[in-house]
Design a protein around this motif. Structure first.
Motif, PDB file in Angstrom:
ATOM      1  N   HIS A  34       0.843  -1.187   0.000  1.00 18.27           N
ATOM      2  CA  HIS A  34       0.000   0.000   0.000  1.00 18.27           C
ATOM      3  C   HIS A  34       0.886   1.248   0.000  1.00 18.27           C
ATOM      4  N   ILE A  35       0.290   2.364  -0.370  1.00 16.43           N
ATOM      5  CA  ILE A  35       1.020   3.632  -0.430  1.00 16.43           C
ATOM      6  C   ILE A  35       1.031   4.286   0.941  1.00 16.43           C
ATOM      7  N   LEU A  36       2.213   4.705   1.394  1.00 17.52           N
ATOM      8  CA  LEU A  36       2.351   5.402   2.663  1.00 17.52           C
ATOM      9  C   LEU A  36       2.278   6.916   2.448  1.00 17.52           C
ATOM     10  N   ALA A  37       2.077   7.655   3.540  1.00 19.65           N
ATOM     11  CA  ALA A  37       1.865   9.096   3.448  1.00 19.65           C
ATOM     12  C   ALA A  37       3.042   9.817   2.781  1.00 19.65           C
ATOM     13  N   GLU A  39       5.150   8.613   0.684  1.00 18.88           N
ATOM     14  CA  GLU A  39       5.185   8.257  -0.736  1.00 18.88           C
ATOM     15  C   GLU A  39       4.119   9.025  -1.514  1.00 18.88           C
ATOM     16  N   TYR A  40       2.943   9.155  -0.908  1.00 21.24           N
ATOM     17  CA  TYR A  40       1.870   9.905  -1.570  1.00 21.24           C
ATOM     18  C   TYR A  40       2.301  11.340  -1.824  1.00 21.24           C
ATOM     19  N   ALA A  41       2.898  11.958  -0.806  1.00 28.87           N
ATOM     20  CA  ALA A  41       3.359  13.340  -0.950  1.00 28.87           C
ATOM     21  C   ALA A  41       4.451  13.449  -2.009  1.00 28.87           C
ATOM     22  N   PHE A  42       5.383  12.503  -1.983  1.00 30.76           N
ATOM     23  CA  PHE A  42       6.502  12.525  -2.925  1.00 30.76           C
ATOM     24  C   PHE A  42       6.017  12.335  -4.367  1.00 30.76           C
ATOM     25  N   ILE A  43       5.140  11.361  -4.580  1.00 30.06           N
ATOM     26  CA  ILE A  43       4.651  11.074  -5.931  1.00 30.06           C
ATOM     27  C   ILE A  43       3.788  12.224  -6.447  1.00 30.06           C
ATOM     28  N   SER A  44       2.967  12.790  -5.568  1.00 30.67           N
ATOM     29  CA  SER A  44       2.116  13.905  -6.007  1.00 30.67           C
ATOM     30  C   SER A  44       2.959  15.107  -6.417  1.00 30.67           C
ATOM     31  N   LEU A  85       4.509   2.842  -8.034  1.00 29.59           N
ATOM     32  CA  LEU A  85       5.069   2.723  -6.686  1.00 29.59           C
ATOM     33  C   LEU A  85       5.550   1.307  -6.408  1.00 29.59           C
ATOM     34  N   LYS A  86       4.761   0.311  -6.778  1.00 30.20           N
ATOM     35  CA  LYS A  86       5.151  -1.087  -6.524  1.00 30.20           C
ATOM     36  C   LYS A  86       6.469  -1.418  -7.211  1.00 30.20           C
ATOM     37  N   GLY A 136      11.330   0.911   3.684  1.00 32.62           N
ATOM     38  CA  GLY A 136       9.883   0.947   3.841  1.00 32.62           C
ATOM     39  C   GLY A 136       9.143   1.918   2.960  1.00 32.62           C
ATOM     40  N   THR A 137       9.859   2.848   2.303  1.00 35.75           N
ATOM     41  CA  THR A 137       9.185   3.800   1.415  1.00 35.75           C
ATOM     42  C   THR A 137      10.022   4.018   0.159  1.00 35.75           C
ATOM     43  N   PHE A 138       9.407   4.669  -0.814  1.00 37.33           N
ATOM     44  CA  PHE A 138      10.148   5.132  -1.984  1.00 37.33           C
ATOM     45  C   PHE A 138      10.061   6.646  -2.001  1.00 37.33           C
TER      46      PHE A 138
END
Length: 332
Positions: A34-37, A39-44, A85-86, A136-138
């Motif tokens: 699942h997407i972590l917070a 990662e969401y911020a970074f990808i956005s 992300l995966k 744990g994150t990208f």
């Protein structure tokens, strides 16, 4: 037989198995389910690079990271949020596994030492104070961390140009991670070579390569009006990241949940000094000294922070190196 030929020939099925086992270990704990917070911020932010997107959550990143986020804009536009992300997080786990193998060969640590150290590190929560993590994150700090391992590893092999390029890349990815480990690598270089000129030349080359980053940081911090004085700005940052930057309560006593971390540091320092003096002809004597230096850094940092009542250091998140310090201590 040269070290290079030794290294090439040593990359056999056994070592491929070792890399695979590290990758499997990391995947068991950090599979991209699942997407972590973060990662969401970074990808956005990556998707916001050339145009607007409905997932963007705000400007919170320095423009110095644009050189990294630009290609990621095309990457995530092609693969999409979740699939991209995966793939990306799986790739970072694979790169971590390869980096640890490279590191183990450079410093001649056994496979069991590396594997056991990583496992204990994960089970211990990746830190002493809970202020940082590696796996744990990208995101950019993870990319920077992988590059730091390779840079340190190449320096041990005296491949200075590769090490310089890699630590410079780490700085462009995440200047807080990169610049701290530039300092640590320069210290390691001096401990290893006992020649200040070599360390100074290394530093100057990286400094020149990353000069655009410094210009941008100066511009963003001193030429963009925040409508807040420096004390208020530091206080705002501290309030937001108090758990990551401040070991003290409002009464300036150590926080209870940080005490175990300091006990761990003191034990580390004692054991490192003991083994350093006990083991004769230690191939990694300079690395021992570096780890002692890193553990002592947190003691001196805490003393400085006690007197830093205007929170000038808070915005640098100065406890961030604790994860690598714990992991490297476990490798010893």
């Amino acid at each position: 037989m040269t070290f290079k030929s030794n290294f090439t020939e040593s990359f056999n099925k056994k070592n491929f198995l070792f890399i695979s086992l590290i990758f499997i270990l990391l995947s068991l704990f950090f599979a991209p389910t699942h997407i972590l917070a973060n990662e969401y911020a970074f990808i956005s932010r990556a998707l916001q690079f050339f145009n607007t997107n409905e997932n963007f959550i705000g400007f919170s990143d320095s423009i110095q990271s644009s050189i990294i986020r630009a290609p990621l804009y095309f990457y995530f536009n092609f693969f999409g949020f979740e699939v991209g992300l995966k793939i990306a997080r799986t790739l970072t786990l694979a790169l971590y596994a390869l980096a640890f193998y490279h590191f183990s060969v450079s410093f001649r640590f056994s496979n069991l030492t590396i594997y056991t150290g990583i496992l204990i590190f994960i089970l211990a929560g990746q830190s002493m104070f809970g202020t940082a993590f590696l796996f744990g994150t990208f995101e950019l700090k993870v990319i920077a961390s992988i590059v730091v391992i390779f840079s340190l590893s190449y320096l041990q092999r005296e491949k200075y140009l590769k090490s310089i390029i890699l630590i410079s890349l780490a700085i462009y990815c995440h200047f807080l991670v990169g610049y701290f480990w530039l300092g640590a690598i320069c210290v390691f270089s001096y401990l290893k070579e006992k020649d200040l000129k070599i360390s100074f030349k290394y530093f100057i080359k990286v400094f020149l390569i990353t000069l655009p980053v410094l210009f941008l940081l100066v511009y963003e911090n001193y030429f963009i009006s925040l409508n807040a004085d420096i004390v208020d700005y530091n206080k705002i940052f501290l309030d937001r990241h108090d758990g990551l930057t401040n070991p003290f309560t409002k009464d300036w006593n150590l926080k209870k949940d940080w005490i175990f971390g300091y006990i761990t540091i003191l034990i580390n320092i004692f054991l490192l000094f003991f083994f350093k003096n006990k083991i004769k002809n230690n191939l990694n004597n300079s690395f021992f000294s570096l780890i002692i230096f890193l553990n002592l850094y947190f003691i001196f940092l805490t003393i400085i922070l006690y007197f830093d009542r205007e929170f000038l250091l808070a915005k640098f998140i100065p406890f961030r190196p604790e994860s690598f310090t714990v992991l490297f201590s476990l490798f010893i």
